[in-house]
Design a protein around this motif. Structure first.
Motif, PDB file in Angstrom:
ATOM      1  N   TYR A  25      -4.193  21.285 -20.230  1.00  0.00           N
ATOM      2  CA  TYR A  25      -2.821  21.699 -19.953  1.00  0.00           C
ATOM      3  C   TYR A  25      -1.815  20.641 -20.418  1.00  0.00           C
ATOM      4  O   TYR A  25      -0.767  20.977 -20.988  1.00  0.00           O
ATOM      5  N   ASN A  26      -2.139  19.366 -20.188  1.00  0.00           N
ATOM      6  CA  ASN A  26      -1.209  18.302 -20.572  1.00  0.00           C
ATOM      7  C   ASN A  26      -0.939  18.282 -22.072  1.00  0.00           C
ATOM      8  O   ASN A  26       0.148  17.886 -22.497  1.00  0.00           O
ATOM      9  N   HIS A  27      -1.896  18.717 -22.879  1.00  0.00           N
ATOM     10  CA  HIS A  27      -1.637  18.845 -24.317  1.00  0.00           C
ATOM     11  C   HIS A  27      -0.424  19.752 -24.544  1.00  0.00           C
ATOM     12  O   HIS A  27       0.465  19.428 -25.347  1.00  0.00           O
ATOM     13  N   GLU A  31       3.014  18.511 -26.232  1.00  0.00           N
ATOM     14  CA  GLU A  31       3.125  18.858 -27.652  1.00  0.00           C
ATOM     15  C   GLU A  31       3.815  20.178 -27.975  1.00  0.00           C
ATOM     16  O   GLU A  31       4.124  20.416 -29.142  1.00  0.00           O
ATOM     17  N   THR A  32       4.004  21.069 -26.986  1.00  0.00           N
ATOM     18  CA  THR A  32       4.487  22.411 -27.303  1.00  0.00           C
ATOM     19  C   THR A  32       5.541  22.892 -26.306  1.00  0.00           C
ATOM     20  O   THR A  32       5.625  22.389 -25.189  1.00  0.00           O
ATOM     21  N   PRO A  33       6.295  23.903 -26.700  1.00  0.00           N
ATOM     22  CA  PRO A  33       7.205  24.550 -25.747  1.00  0.00           C
ATOM     23  C   PRO A  33       6.523  25.707 -25.001  1.00  0.00           C
ATOM     24  O   PRO A  33       7.186  26.447 -24.284  1.00  0.00           O
ATOM     25  N   ILE A  34       5.208  25.856 -25.144  1.00  0.00           N
ATOM     26  CA  ILE A  34       4.506  26.989 -24.538  1.00  0.00           C
ATOM     27  C   ILE A  34       4.606  26.949 -23.019  1.00  0.00           C
ATOM     28  O   ILE A  34       4.703  27.979 -22.377  1.00  0.00           O
ATOM     29  N   THR A  35       4.577  25.754 -22.431  1.00  0.00           N
ATOM     30  CA  THR A  35       4.872  25.613 -21.010  1.00  0.00           C
ATOM     31  C   THR A  35       6.200  24.890 -20.882  1.00  0.00           C
ATOM     32  O   THR A  35       6.532  24.043 -21.713  1.00  0.00           O
ATOM     33  N   PHE A  36       6.932  25.204 -19.859  1.00  0.00           N
ATOM     34  CA  PHE A  36       8.210  24.534 -19.641  1.00  0.00           C
ATOM     35  C   PHE A  36       8.066  23.329 -18.725  1.00  0.00           C
ATOM     36  O   PHE A  36       9.062  22.714 -18.353  1.00  0.00           O
ATOM     37  N   ASP A  37       6.841  22.960 -18.342  1.00  0.00           N
ATOM     38  CA  ASP A  37       6.656  21.665 -17.704  1.00  0.00           C
ATOM     39  C   ASP A  37       6.978  20.611 -18.750  1.00  0.00           C
ATOM     40  O   ASP A  37       6.670  20.782 -19.942  1.00  0.00           O
ATOM     41  N   THR A  38       7.596  19.511 -18.315  1.00  0.00           N
ATOM     42  CA  THR A  38       8.013  18.481 -19.266  1.00  0.00           C
ATOM     43  C   THR A  38       7.376  17.125 -18.991  1.00  0.00           C
ATOM     44  O   THR A  38       7.532  16.201 -19.781  1.00  0.00           O
ATOM     45  N   VAL A  39       6.677  16.984 -17.867  1.00  0.00           N
ATOM     46  CA  VAL A  39       6.023  15.732 -17.500  1.00  0.00           C
ATOM     47  C   VAL A  39       4.544  16.033 -17.258  1.00  0.00           C
ATOM     48  O   VAL A  39       4.209  16.992 -16.543  1.00  0.00           O
TER      49      VAL A  39
END
Length: 172
Positions: A25-27, A31-39
């Motif tokens: 998930y951290n990848h 690296e991507t905007p696929i998830t809106f988590d930022t940290v």
């Protein structure tokens, strides 16, 4: 058929998967905007997420592993759509495939197993939000009977820009 194609098994996610699932998930966080988590998360920070997906019930976690190495190739979940009681028969689904494991049918196998597991549950609709652009995810969802119902424009900001999210639904 290519002999390099690794056999994939799908099973329920377990606590022993926590570190590998967090890394996968951290990848997407980094690296991507696929998830809106930022940290990025630590495995301990992700533990409540994993534990909120038991082996039975409407909120599931399915994990795809390489049959020979047991390396995690991806996962799919069904989670609460919203917290209010009237939404209890709706779920939000998502699928993440490990970097380098795309285009091998992993997402398809995961969604097939997830929707088979959900077939006996008291559920009415599944929803999926897809950050745009993401043609591969849109095609996967459409293959599983999702249809586009609308787009939230510039709803999330990541990497210094705004991203749209297309919403899809399917009956269960």
């Amino acid at each position: 058929m290519s002999t390099e194609r690794t056999e994939v098994q799908v099973r329920p996610g377990v606590e022993a998967d926590l570190e590998a699932l967090t890394e996968l998930y951290n990848h997407y966080v980094r690296e991507t905007p696929i998830t809106f988590d930022t940290v990025v998360f630590t495995p301990e920070e992700r533990r409540p997420w994993l534990l909120s997906h038991p082996e039975d019930g409407p909120y599931r976690l399915k994990v795809a592993v390489s049959a020979d190495s047991q390396q995690i190739l991806g996962y799919a979940t069904s989670s609460p759509y919203r917290s209010k009681p009237a939404y209890e028969t709706s779920v939000e689904t998502t699928v993440y495939v490990a970097a380098g494991a795309g285009r091998r049918g992993v997402g398809t196998l995961l969604y097939k197993a997830l929707f088979e597991a959900l077939a006996g549950e008291d559920l009415h609709r599944a929803y999926a939000g897809i950050a745009q652009p993401n043609e591969a995810s849109a095609r996967l969802h459409e293959r599983f009977g999702f249809r586009h119902v609308g787009t939230y424009h510039e709803v999330g900001r990541k990497f210094g820009r705004y991203w749209d999210v297309a919403w899809y639904e399917r009956p269960l």
